[in-house]
Scaffold this active site. Sequence first.
Site, PDB file in Angstrom:
ATOM      1  CD  GLU A   6      -2.563  -1.391   2.482  1.00 31.31           C
ATOM      2  OE1 GLU A   6      -3.747  -1.717   2.498  1.00 31.31           O
ATOM      3  OE2 GLU A   6      -1.870  -1.307   3.494  1.00 31.31           O
ATOM      4  CG  LEU A 162       3.253   6.964   4.299  1.00 26.70           C
ATOM      5  CD1 LEU A 162       4.345   7.773   4.987  1.00 26.70           C
ATOM      6  CD2 LEU A 162       2.944   7.545   2.937  1.00 26.70           C
ATOM      7  CG  ASP A 163       4.583   1.233  -0.069  1.00 24.27           C
ATOM      8  OD1 ASP A 163       3.534   0.626   0.128  1.00 24.27           O
ATOM      9  OD2 ASP A 163       4.935   1.654  -1.186  1.00 24.27           O
ATOM     10  CE  LYS A 164      10.295  -3.418   6.751  1.00 22.48           C
ATOM     11  NZ  LYS A 164      10.739  -4.828   6.632  1.00 22.48           N
TER      12      LYS A 164
END
Length: 349
Positions: A6, A162-164
Site C-alpha cells: 500500500e 505508507l509503504d514500510k
Amino acid sequence: MSDELEDDLVPEPAPVASSVRFREPLDLLVMVKSEGMRLDQYVLLHLGADFSRSVVQRAIEAGGVTLNGKPITKPSYKVRKHDRLHVAMPEPTHEIPVPEDIPLDILYQDEWLAIVNKPSDMVVHPAKGNWSGTLVNALQWHFREHLSTGAGHLRAGIVHRLDKDTSGVILVAKDDMTHRDLAMQFESRKVFKEYVAIAAGELERDSDYIEGALKMHPYDRLKMIVSTDPDAKHALSYYEVLERFRGFTLVKVQPRTGRTHQIRVHLLHVGCAVLADKIYGGRSQMKLSELAPSLPPIEDEVLLARQALHAFRLRFQHPRTGQWIEAEAPLPPDMRRTLDALRAHRALR
C-alpha cells in the site's frame, strides 16, 4: 493487504468493534474508489492481517457475508458503489497491539489529531510477520486510549498508510469523528500530498504529469502495473524536477489519486524507477562505489538500503477548527547522503 502493498491507501471507515478481539460483525458501505474490486479482496482490505484470504473466501462461501441484505456466496463478485455489506467472520487468533516505547518524531499534535514523521523500515500497522515494532505499537504507547478505532484496533489512529520503506509525513486521528472526516478528505482528494523521490534515470521534461490507470499484476500480487483494462483504476501524478544528475533525477511528485504504489509505478512507467526500489527497480540498495568506480574498497559504503521515496509535505483542512494545517518532514539522512554523493560524482557538466 499489508503495508508492503500500500502506498498512501485510505481505508474506508468501519464501525468501532466493541470487542478487543473483533467478535463483532462489520457493516461496510462501498465507496467509489473500491468499485470493481473482488468481494474477497474488499473484505480482506478491511480485515487485513486478522484473516487470510482463504479464510475470507470460505466465510463468504459459507454465507458469512450479506450483500444489500441478501446472502452472497461468490468471492469473485465485483463490488459496486453504494453496496452495503454485513461481514461476520470467525474470531481471529491474536490480541490487540501491545504498546511499545518506540520514539516518534511528532511534527504536530492537538487534542484531535497528530502528524508523525515515519521512519523508513517501519511497518504502519501489525500484520502477518510484523506483530511488533509498528507505528501502531508506538502510537498505543504515546497516545494510549486517545486513538480512533473506526478502522479496527489493529489500525488504531491510522487514517492513511505508507509503504514500510517509504519515510515521511503520516496523519493520525485521535477520535472516530476526526478519523471519518479526515478519511472523507482523502476520498474526495482534498488533501494535498507531496513526495520527493530520487529516480534512477533522467526525466525528459522539467515538469509534467503521468496518467495511467493501475491494476494488480496478473502473476505477482506484490506488484501493480499500468493497464488499459476496464477494471484498472484511474491514477494521476504531477511531477517537477528539483535537481538533475548524470543518470539520476531528484523529483517532486504530487499524486492526485491515492492508488497502491502509484508513484513508484508511474515513475517506472516513464523509465525512471525509484532508486533502490527492489520490487520495481530490481535492486534494493545503492553503494558509493557505483557512483565512484575508482573508490578504494575500504572507503565504500551503502548510501541507500531502501526505496528513495519520502512523503515530504501534507496539507489539509483541520476537521475541527477549519484551519489549514501544513506539515513537512525533512529529507532523511540516507537520502541526503545519496544526494551529496550524486552531487560529488554525477553532477551535470
